[in-house]
Enzyme design. Structure first.
Site, PDB file in Angstrom:
ATOM      1  N   HIS A   1      33.940 -46.969 -44.595  1.00 27.19           N
ATOM      2  CA  HIS A   1      33.313 -47.887 -43.543  1.00 27.19           C
ATOM      3  C   HIS A   1      34.113 -47.762 -42.344  1.00 27.19           C
ATOM      4  O   HIS A   1      35.176 -47.261 -41.579  1.00 27.19           O
ATOM      5  CB  HIS A   1      34.436 -49.660 -43.324  1.00 27.19           C
ATOM      6  CG  HIS A   1      33.460 -50.025 -44.593  1.00 27.19           C
ATOM      7  ND1 HIS A   1      32.688 -51.524 -44.709  1.00 27.19           N
ATOM      8  CD2 HIS A   1      33.999 -49.928 -45.588  1.00 27.19           C
ATOM      9  CE1 HIS A   1      31.902 -51.784 -45.407  1.00 27.19           C
ATOM     10  NE2 HIS A   1      32.736 -51.132 -46.254  1.00 27.19           N
TER      11      HIS A   1
ATOM     12  N   SER B   1      32.208 -71.250 -20.809  1.00 30.06           N
ATOM     13  CA  SER B   1      31.043 -72.908 -20.284  1.00 30.06           C
ATOM     14  C   SER B   1      31.312 -71.626 -18.324  1.00 30.06           C
ATOM     15  O   SER B   1      30.376 -72.055 -17.730  1.00 30.06           O
ATOM     16  CB  SER B   1      31.623 -73.845 -20.851  1.00 30.06           C
ATOM     17  OG  SER B   1      32.301 -73.814 -19.966  1.00 30.06           O
TER      18      SER B   1
ATOM     19  N   GLU C   1      33.771 -48.714 -39.244  1.00 33.62           N
ATOM     20  CA  GLU C   1      33.589 -49.644 -38.416  1.00 33.62           C
ATOM     21  C   GLU C   1      35.536 -50.143 -38.203  1.00 33.62           C
ATOM     22  O   GLU C   1      35.515 -51.017 -37.422  1.00 33.62           O
ATOM     23  CB  GLU C   1      32.784 -50.832 -38.448  1.00 33.62           C
ATOM     24  CG  GLU C   1      33.332 -51.332 -39.394  1.00 33.62           C
ATOM     25  CD  GLU C   1      32.814 -51.330 -40.428  1.00 33.62           C
ATOM     26  OE1 GLU C   1      32.184 -51.964 -41.632  1.00 33.62           O
ATOM     27  OE2 GLU C   1      31.832 -50.319 -40.917  1.00 33.62           O
TER      28      GLU C   1
ATOM     29  N   CYS D   1      28.652 -48.485 -46.925  1.00 35.46           N
ATOM     30  CA  CYS D   1      28.855 -48.684 -48.148  1.00 35.46           C
ATOM     31  C   CYS D   1      27.962 -49.594 -48.518  1.00 35.46           C
ATOM     32  O   CYS D   1      27.270 -48.640 -49.061  1.00 35.46           O
ATOM     33  CB  CYS D   1      30.019 -50.073 -47.391  1.00 35.46           C
ATOM     34  SG  CYS D   1      31.139 -50.354 -48.894  1.00 35.46           S
TER      35      CYS D   1
END
Length: 507
Positions: free
Chosen positions: A167, A226, A169, A79
């Site tokens: 696009h 974590s 993606e 793009c």
């Protein structure tokens, strides 16, 4: 050395999706600001330029000198990235007569071009731009067109440079992943061998080199991020890792004891700290969401600092920061969306270096790493939970009484999801205590009590999310349980907002 594709971010809302598609085909990639290309990094195999909210003609448009890499590495512009490369090489970019947005089809394209290999005739792509390339440079050639866009894709004849105005993606580009694979694998030569096992091997080796014999403290939150970071670090440095799990008083019901038990079963060296009194005192009367996050973030660091000083020669603070934390905390334009306690506000007084072994992973990738590490499934599938805990699920000021009410309502909701076999079908769920009261009737008496909102979403990586379409029978059950069993609540609502425009959390 781990080969990679670099994605230079020009501010597109879908930049992260480019990374997602590449990771899905086992190609490692990193997103960097448009002007932060890592010159001298021999592991880079190719470069992708993202879209942008700007026109190439805008005064504030992001512009970068690509001469150092153009001709040396393959480049794919998407793009704005395509328009920018055409423009700087002498092409013409002009406003389209109407905004080109939505589905289109490749009605003409060069099947022999490596970027478009194995693409079907009339393949659907997704357009989203206000400008369009009206003339390409003399050294470029058109390799694809749609019904309305002549230059849907091009290639330079002088350098390994490609551009697409659609696009690839986004999901609506049905063969977009194939196009990205053509670029990464066939054009750039990536081996497509990056996976959880290779990530663990590479990261453990890097951590051993980075940390050496240094001592590390890790701030555990109880969540999967974590926890995986702790197990990964434990594999790399063993006894030199000390984990600190802080109870700020706004965890879920029984969470402090349950999580400590889980961590000890993993063989981690864990210190549990009940600092709830400190946090309730500092949060008294605070209603503004960002202030809550800052107070809790600083409070965590204060506790870490105090605990770290009890351990001799600690040099590193490790955290379970992941990619969406980094992306949402600071956009390419420098606009803060919301702060995350684990990526900002580290005071100078800590004098500790930061270690974030998961900061380039999306949530589903973290879970794959956890499984590869052999962690128990209930830890891996645990829903995300905000670092500030219930403090950002209580709208308004924080009190112990409000936390206790919300803990009970939240426990009924989450346990209900487990009992009804819905927990693993939902990305994230929780209850929110609203700063309103409503009229109700219990028995023969009029009540004027609190309202609770329930939030449950489906998602892949938290960048976008849809509200979970939970069964009506389940919602009726949970509402009845909360109202009957949680004193002080007489109304339950369900949040049916998607992200965007809403966020997953209310604060």
């Amino acid at each position: 050395m781990q080969e990679k594709i670099i994605i230079l971010d020009f501010g597109s809302q879908t930049t992260q999706l480019i990374a997602r598609r590449l990771r899905d085909i086992n190609v490692y990639c990193e997103i960097l600001p448009y002007n932060k290309y890592p010159h001298g990094d021999a592991s880079v195999k190719g470069v992708i330029l993202s879209g942008s909210p700007f026109s190439v003609y805008d005064e504030n448009a992001f512009k970068v000198d690509l001469s150092a890499i153009e001709g040396k590495l393959p480049i794919l512009g998407i793009c704005y990235g395509a328009q920018y490369m055409s423009y700087v090489n002498g092409g013409k970019v002009e406003p389209a007569g109407t905004r080109e947005y939505g589905r289109a089809h490749l009605v003409e394209f060069d099947h022999s071009n490596p970027l478009l290999s194995n693409i079907s005739d009339n393949s659907q792509v997704w357009m989203s731009h206000g400008d369009t390339i009206t003339a390409i440079p003399d050294s470029f050639k058109v390799i694809a067109s749609t019904e309305t866009v002549k230059v849907a894709a091009y290639q330079s004849t002088n350098a390994p440079v490609w551009g697409v105005q659609f696009h690839p993606e986004v999901y609506h580009s049905t063969e977009g992943t194939q196009i990205l694979k053509n670029f990464a694998a066939d054009i750039c030569g990536c081996k497509c061998d990056w996976n959880a096992a290779s990530f663990i091997d590479t990261t453990v080796a890097q951590l051993k080199e980075q940390l050496g014999n240094d001592k590390v403290v890790l701030g555990l939150s109880g969540g999967v991020d974590s926890s995986v970071a702790a197990v990964l670090l434990n594999r790399a440095i063993g006894k030199n890792l000390t984990c600190i799990f802080v109870d700020h008083g706004m965890l879920r019901k029984n969470e402090f004891a349950d999580v400590l038990r889980d961590y000890e079963s993993l063989g981690l060296n864990v210190i549990g700290v009940d600092a709830s009194e400190k946090f309730f005192t500092e949060l008294a009367g605070v209603t503004e969401p960002e202030r809550k996050r800052k107070i809790i973030g600083k409070g965590f660091i204060d506790v870490f600092d105090a605990e770290a000083h009890k351990i001799t020669d600690v040099k590193w603070l490790a955290q379970g920061t992941i990619y969406p934390d980094c992306i949402e905390s600071l956009s390419i334009t420098g606009t803060v969306i919301k702060s995350h306690h684990n990526v900002g506000g580290l005071p100078e007084k800590m004098n500790l270096k930061l270690c974030e072994p998961l900061r380039l992973l999306f949530k589903d990738e973290v879970r794959r790493v956890g499984r590869q590490l052999g962690m128990p499934e209930h830890l891996i599938t645990r829903h995300p939970f905000p670092g500030p805990g219930l403090a950002v699920r209580i709208l308004g000021d924080i009190t112990r009484e409000k936390v206790a009410v919300l803990q009970e309502a939240d426990h009924i909701f989450i346990q209900g999801l487990r009992d009804w076999k819905l927990y693993d079908k939902v990305w994230q769920a929780g209850a929110i205590l609203l700063p309103v009261q409503s009229v109700g009737v219990m028995g023969d008496e009029r009540t004027y009590e609190r309202a609770v909102a329930l939030r449950a979403v489906t998602s892949t990586d938290a960048m976008t999310a849809d509200w979970a379409h939970l069964p009506y029978e389940f919602m009726a059950y949970v509402s009845n349980e909360i109202i009957n069993k949680v004193k002080g609540v007489n109304r339950v609502c369900y949040d049916i907002s998607s992200k965007p425009p809403a966020t997953i959390e209310w604060e």
